[in-house]
Design a protein around this motif. Structure first.
Motif, short mmCIF file in Angstrom:
data_model
loop_
_atom_site.label_atom_id
_atom_site.label_comp_id
_atom_site.label_asym_id
_atom_site.label_seq_id
_atom_site.Cartn_x
_atom_site.Cartn_y
_atom_site.Cartn_z
N VAL A 1 10.74 -5.91 -6.58
CA VAL A 1 11.46 -5.80 -5.31
C VAL A 1 10.71 -4.99 -4.26
O VAL A 1 11.01 -5.09 -3.08
CB VAL A 1 12.89 -5.23 -5.48
CG1 VAL A 1 13.73 -6.15 -6.35
CG2 VAL A 1 12.88 -3.82 -6.01
N ARG A 2 9.73 -4.21 -4.67
CA ARG A 2 8.97 -3.39 -3.72
C ARG A 2 7.49 -3.80 -3.71
O ARG A 2 6.60 -3.00 -3.96
CB ARG A 2 9.10 -1.90 -4.07
CG ARG A 2 10.47 -1.30 -3.81
CD ARG A 2 10.90 -1.38 -2.34
NE ARG A 2 9.92 -0.88 -1.40
CZ ARG A 2 9.82 0.38 -0.99
NH1 ARG A 2 10.65 1.27 -1.45
NH2 ARG A 2 8.87 0.73 -0.14
N THR A 3 7.25 -5.05 -3.41
CA THR A 3 5.88 -5.57 -3.36
C THR A 3 5.11 -5.01 -2.18
O THR A 3 3.89 -5.15 -2.12
CB THR A 3 5.89 -7.11 -3.28
OG1 THR A 3 6.63 -7.51 -2.13
CG2 THR A 3 6.49 -7.71 -4.54
N ASP A 4 5.81 -4.37 -1.26
CA ASP A 4 5.17 -3.78 -0.08
C ASP A 4 4.45 -2.47 -0.37
O ASP A 4 3.64 -2.01 0.43
CB ASP A 4 6.21 -3.53 1.02
CG ASP A 4 7.30 -2.56 0.57
OD1 ASP A 4 7.87 -2.77 -0.53
OD2 ASP A 4 7.58 -1.61 1.32
N VAL A 5 4.69 -1.87 -1.51
CA VAL A 5 4.10 -0.57 -1.83
C VAL A 5 2.68 -0.77 -2.36
O VAL A 5 2.47 -1.43 -3.36
CB VAL A 5 4.95 0.20 -2.86
CG1 VAL A 5 4.28 1.52 -3.23
CG2 VAL A 5 6.35 0.43 -2.33
N GLU A 6 1.73 -0.20 -1.65
CA GLU A 6 0.33 -0.29 -2.06
C GLU A 6 -0.05 0.84 -3.01
O GLU A 6 -0.91 0.66 -3.87
CB GLU A 6 -0.58 -0.25 -0.83
CG GLU A 6 -0.40 -1.44 0.08
CD GLU A 6 -1.20 -1.34 1.35
OE1 GLU A 6 -2.17 -0.55 1.40
OE2 GLU A 6 -0.86 -2.05 2.30
N SER A 7 0.58 1.99 -2.84
CA SER A 7 0.29 3.14 -3.69
C SER A 7 1.59 3.89 -3.98
O SER A 7 2.17 4.49 -3.09
CB SER A 7 -0.70 4.09 -2.99
OG SER A 7 -0.76 5.32 -3.68
N TRP A 8 2.00 3.82 -5.22
CA TRP A 8 3.20 4.54 -5.63
C TRP A 8 2.97 6.04 -5.59
O TRP A 8 3.88 6.80 -5.28
CB TRP A 8 3.66 4.08 -7.00
CG TRP A 8 4.26 2.72 -6.92
CD1 TRP A 8 3.64 1.53 -7.17
CD2 TRP A 8 5.59 2.40 -6.50
NE1 TRP A 8 4.52 0.49 -6.93
CE2 TRP A 8 5.71 0.99 -6.52
CE3 TRP A 8 6.68 3.17 -6.11
CZ2 TRP A 8 6.90 0.35 -6.17
CZ3 TRP A 8 7.86 2.52 -5.76
CH2 TRP A 8 7.96 1.13 -5.79
#
Length: 93
Positions: A72-79
């Motif tokens: 659901v959070r494919t927009d996150v490049e770096s957790w």
């Protein structure tokens, strides 16, 4: 305070009990209780999400919970950036 991977693991509440966190199915929900109140929980979760670690409980989340979050959070490049407040984090939607 940002810790290097080797540093945060030394402060983990689960240190020495790692085998207890690599259980299957419903036992994972019980195992994640170890993570409550752990000072390095965000570091642990970021490590698992950024490296797509598939097994065990990390940062208080089960395998299934982490898979869902990644879907659901494919927009996150770096957790790590998002969870640890580093610059360059994508804001939550």
């Amino acid at each position: 305070m940002t810790l290097a991977p080797s540093d945060w693991t030394l402060q983990a509440r689960c240190q020495g009990t790692a085998d207890d966190l690599f259980v299957e199915g419903a036992q994972q929900k019980k195992a994640r209780l170890v993570c409550r109140g752990c000072a390095v929980r965000p570091h642990c979760l970021a490590e698992a999400l950024d490296n797509r670690i598939e097994w065990g409980v990390w940062g208080g989340m089960t395998e299934r919970e982490r898979r869902y979050l990644l879907r659901v959070r494919t927009d996150v490049e770096s957790w790590a950036s998002l969870l640890l407040g580093k610059k360059g984090a994508n804001p939550p939607k």
